[in-house]
Design a protein around this motif. Structure first.
Motif, mmCIF file in Angstrom:
data_model
loop_
_atom_site.group_PDB
_atom_site.id
_atom_site.type_symbol
_atom_site.label_atom_id
_atom_site.label_comp_id
_atom_site.label_asym_id
_atom_site.label_seq_id
_atom_site.Cartn_x
_atom_site.Cartn_y
_atom_site.Cartn_z
ATOM 1 N N ASP A 22 0.879 -1.175 0.000
ATOM 2 C CA ASP A 22 0.000 0.000 0.000
ATOM 3 C C ASP A 22 0.914 1.221 0.000
ATOM 4 O OD1 ASP A 22 -1.935 1.911 0.263
ATOM 5 O OD2 ASP A 22 -2.517 1.392 2.314
ATOM 6 N N ILE A 23 1.168 1.774 -1.177
ATOM 7 C CA ILE A 23 2.136 2.864 -1.337
ATOM 8 C C ILE A 23 1.400 4.109 -1.822
ATOM 9 C CG2 ILE A 23 4.248 3.613 -2.473
ATOM 10 C CD1 ILE A 23 4.960 0.651 -2.839
ATOM 11 N N ARG A 24 1.445 5.131 -1.009
ATOM 12 C CA ARG A 24 0.808 6.405 -1.349
ATOM 13 C C ARG A 24 1.833 7.506 -1.133
ATOM 14 N NH1 ARG A 24 -4.900 5.490 1.977
ATOM 15 N NH2 ARG A 24 -5.325 3.380 1.169
ATOM 16 N N VAL A 25 2.531 7.834 -2.213
ATOM 17 C CA VAL A 25 3.634 8.790 -2.146
ATOM 18 C C VAL A 25 3.378 9.903 -3.150
ATOM 19 C CG1 VAL A 25 6.104 9.113 -2.440
ATOM 20 C CG2 VAL A 25 5.252 7.000 -1.436
ATOM 21 N N SER A 26 3.414 11.141 -2.675
ATOM 22 C CA SER A 26 3.245 12.286 -3.563
ATOM 23 C C SER A 26 4.499 12.469 -4.398
ATOM 24 C CB SER A 26 2.970 13.559 -2.755
ATOM 25 O OG SER A 26 1.820 13.403 -1.936
ATOM 26 N N PRO A 27 4.371 12.927 -5.657
ATOM 27 C CA PRO A 27 5.548 13.176 -6.500
ATOM 28 C C PRO A 27 6.492 14.173 -5.827
ATOM 29 C CG PRO A 27 3.536 13.257 -7.811
ATOM 30 C CD PRO A 27 3.105 13.191 -6.380
ATOM 31 N N GLY A 28 7.786 13.878 -5.888
ATOM 32 C CA GLY A 28 8.769 14.771 -5.295
ATOM 33 C C GLY A 28 8.885 14.676 -3.790
ATOM 34 N N ALA A 34 3.518 -11.009 4.116
ATOM 35 C CA ALA A 34 4.130 -9.778 4.612
ATOM 36 C C ALA A 34 3.479 -8.594 3.910
ATOM 37 C CB ALA A 34 5.636 -9.777 4.368
ATOM 38 N N THR A 35 3.461 -7.462 4.588
ATOM 39 C CA THR A 35 2.844 -6.261 4.018
ATOM 40 C C THR A 35 3.805 -5.085 4.126
ATOM 41 O OG1 THR A 35 1.817 -5.635 6.133
ATOM 42 C CG2 THR A 35 0.522 -7.004 4.631
ATOM 43 N N LEU A 36 3.679 -4.187 3.167
ATOM 44 C CA LEU A 36 4.458 -2.951 3.160
ATOM 45 C C LEU A 36 3.498 -1.785 2.972
ATOM 46 C CD1 LEU A 36 7.758 -2.134 1.320
ATOM 47 C CD2 LEU A 36 5.771 -0.672 0.962
ATOM 48 N N LYS A 37 3.605 -0.803 3.845
ATOM 49 C CA LYS A 37 2.792 0.400 3.731
ATOM 50 C C LYS A 37 3.712 1.611 3.795
ATOM 51 C CE LYS A 37 -1.075 2.971 5.764
ATOM 52 N NZ LYS A 37 -2.083 3.022 6.871
ATOM 53 N N LEU A 38 3.637 2.463 2.781
ATOM 54 C CA LEU A 38 4.465 3.669 2.727
ATOM 55 C C LEU A 38 3.604 4.850 2.324
ATOM 56 C CD1 LEU A 38 7.221 5.123 2.796
ATOM 57 C CD2 LEU A 38 7.495 4.492 0.376
ATOM 58 N N THR A 39 3.580 5.864 3.157
ATOM 59 C CA THR A 39 2.895 7.112 2.843
ATOM 60 C C THR A 39 3.913 8.233 2.938
ATOM 61 O OG1 THR A 39 2.218 7.390 5.156
ATOM 62 C CG2 THR A 39 0.662 6.295 3.675
ATOM 63 N N GLY A 40 3.807 9.198 2.032
ATOM 64 C CA GLY A 40 4.774 10.288 2.029
ATOM 65 C C GLY A 40 4.238 11.524 1.359
ATOM 66 N N GLY A 41 4.648 12.669 1.878
ATOM 67 C CA GLY A 41 4.253 13.953 1.317
ATOM 68 C C GLY A 41 5.226 15.023 1.780
ATOM 69 N N SER A 42 4.848 16.264 1.575
ATOM 70 C CA SER A 42 5.729 17.371 1.921
ATOM 71 C C SER A 42 5.958 17.504 3.424
ATOM 72 C CB SER A 42 5.139 18.681 1.385
ATOM 73 O OG SER A 42 3.842 18.905 1.935
ATOM 74 N N ASP A 43 5.012 17.000 4.231
ATOM 75 C CA ASP A 43 5.126 17.138 5.679
ATOM 76 C C ASP A 43 5.816 15.950 6.354
ATOM 77 O OD1 ASP A 43 3.090 15.431 5.031
ATOM 78 O OD2 ASP A 43 1.732 16.099 6.615
ATOM 79 N N GLY A 44 6.179 14.904 5.591
ATOM 80 C CA GLY A 44 6.883 13.760 6.164
ATOM 81 C C GLY A 44 6.444 12.451 5.537
ATOM 82 N N TRP A 45 6.907 11.359 6.114
ATOM 83 C CA TRP A 45 6.595 10.040 5.570
ATOM 84 C C TRP A 45 6.572 9.004 6.700
ATOM 85 C CZ3 TRP A 45 10.404 6.532 6.640
ATOM 86 C CH2 TRP A 45 11.685 7.040 6.869
ATOM 87 N N GLU A 46 5.962 7.856 6.389
ATOM 88 C CA GLU A 46 5.891 6.749 7.345
ATOM 89 C C GLU A 46 5.983 5.434 6.585
ATOM 90 O OE1 GLU A 46 3.232 6.157 11.160
ATOM 91 O OE2 GLU A 46 2.117 5.478 9.388
ATOM 92 N N LEU A 47 6.831 4.539 7.075
ATOM 93 C CA LEU A 47 7.031 3.217 6.481
ATOM 94 C C LEU A 47 6.716 2.164 7.529
ATOM 95 C CD1 LEU A 47 8.170 1.263 4.261
ATOM 96 C CD2 LEU A 47 10.415 1.603 5.330
#
Length: 301
Positions: A182-188, A218-231
């Motif tokens: 589940d990867i939700r990463v903003s460009p840049g 196994a699961t991988l979750k990555l969220t990221g944006g201008s205010d930070g990220w979490e893995l």
């Protein structure tokens, strides 16, 4: 990493640092000298040679326009130099991550494949063909995974989220474990150096899952944006062994890397990203391991 690789790396780092320090010294020199020379020179010429041609009001207007033009040109040049320096530093961090990945791969080849080859030779000498065949199959799997790790991490034609997804799909195929992403990463959201560091953390975590967890998924979750990220990486395996658990607890209490080499490597990479890495095991019903790394970025005012 060989002795010659380390010598080349250290020499390269020294040269890069010298170039950066030289660029900063040049900026400091021209910040002081350029306004003084141009504005002071104009005032000197106006009073000595142009006094009969320029009135006081006209001279003040010219010096104001000259100062404005100079400030614009100088600021454009200075910020351009800053961008070049920042880009050079980012490239250096990316190269450092590549060197460390090579070192990790060399360690993995030595610790796993070399030992498995020795075990294979022993089995063959004892006439245990099935055990030797199984060991060769394991070597084939490890080599395929190592080659894919290098190829996928360096494929700049794909965006970061796609590279992670493709790598995880291949990992699932090689390991026989179910893998969900589940990867939700903003460009840049990440620089190239940060992407390499995060990719290395993911690879190390899933390598440990394949070798030690006896998990089914196994699961991988990555969220990221201008205010930070979490893995977050989680498996449903047997969890940490008692010795790994005690090492994990002592390292977290002392704030050191501690633990196994894989955990130590992931903690160090997390710190270099400005993040905190936490390991929870067991997760539920006495099973599973969860690895969580997160970073909060300061917002620009």
């Amino acid at each position: 990493m060989s002795k010659y690789d380390r010598m080349w790396k250290n020499d390269h780092l020294v040269k890069e640092r010298s170039l950066t320090e030289m660029s900063l010294r040049q900026l400091k020199f021209w910040t002081i000298a350029l306004p003084t020379l141009l504005i002071g020179g104009f005032e000197y010429a106006r009073h000595d040679w142009l006094e009969h041609y320029l009135s006081m009001e006209t001279g003040n207007l010219y010096i104001t326009l000259l100062t404005l033009l100079l400030a614009y040109l100088f600021a454009t040049w200075v910020f351009g130099r800053f961008e070049q320096i920042n880009q050079r530093l980012a490239e250096e961090q990316a190269k450092r991550a590549v060197y460390e990945e090579r070192e990790r791969l060399a360690r993995e080849l030595h610790d796993n494949i070399a030992q498995t080859l020795f075990f294979t030779g022993v089995m063959l000498n004892q006439g245990k063909i099935e055990e030797a065949r199984s060991a060769v199959s394991d070597i084939d799997q490890q080599v395929r995974q190592a080659i894919f790790n290098l190829r996928t991490a360096s494929d700049r034609s794909l965006d970061f989220a796609t590279r992670l997804t493709v790598w995880l799909r291949e990992w699932s195929s090689l390991s026989g474990m179910e893998a969900m992403a589940d990867i939700r990463v903003s460009p840049g959201s990440f620089t190239q150096a940060e992407e390499l560091q995060l990719f290395a953390i993911v690879q190390e975590a899933f390598t440990n899952i394949r070798k030690h967890s006896h998990a089914e998924s196994a699961t991988l979750k990555l969220t990221g944006g201008s205010d930070g990220w979490e893995l977050i990486i989680e498996d449903d395996g047997t969890g940490l062994q008692p010795e790994d658990q005690s090492a994990k607890e002592s390292s977290e209490a002392s704030g050191s890397a501690g633990g196994s080499y894989g955990l130590e490597l992931m903690r160090r990479r997390s710190r270099e990203l400005g993040a905190q890495l936490h390991v929870i095991s067991p997760v539920a019903d006495g099973r599973g391991t969860r690895i969580k790394a997160s970073c909060q970025r300061r917002r620009e005012p």
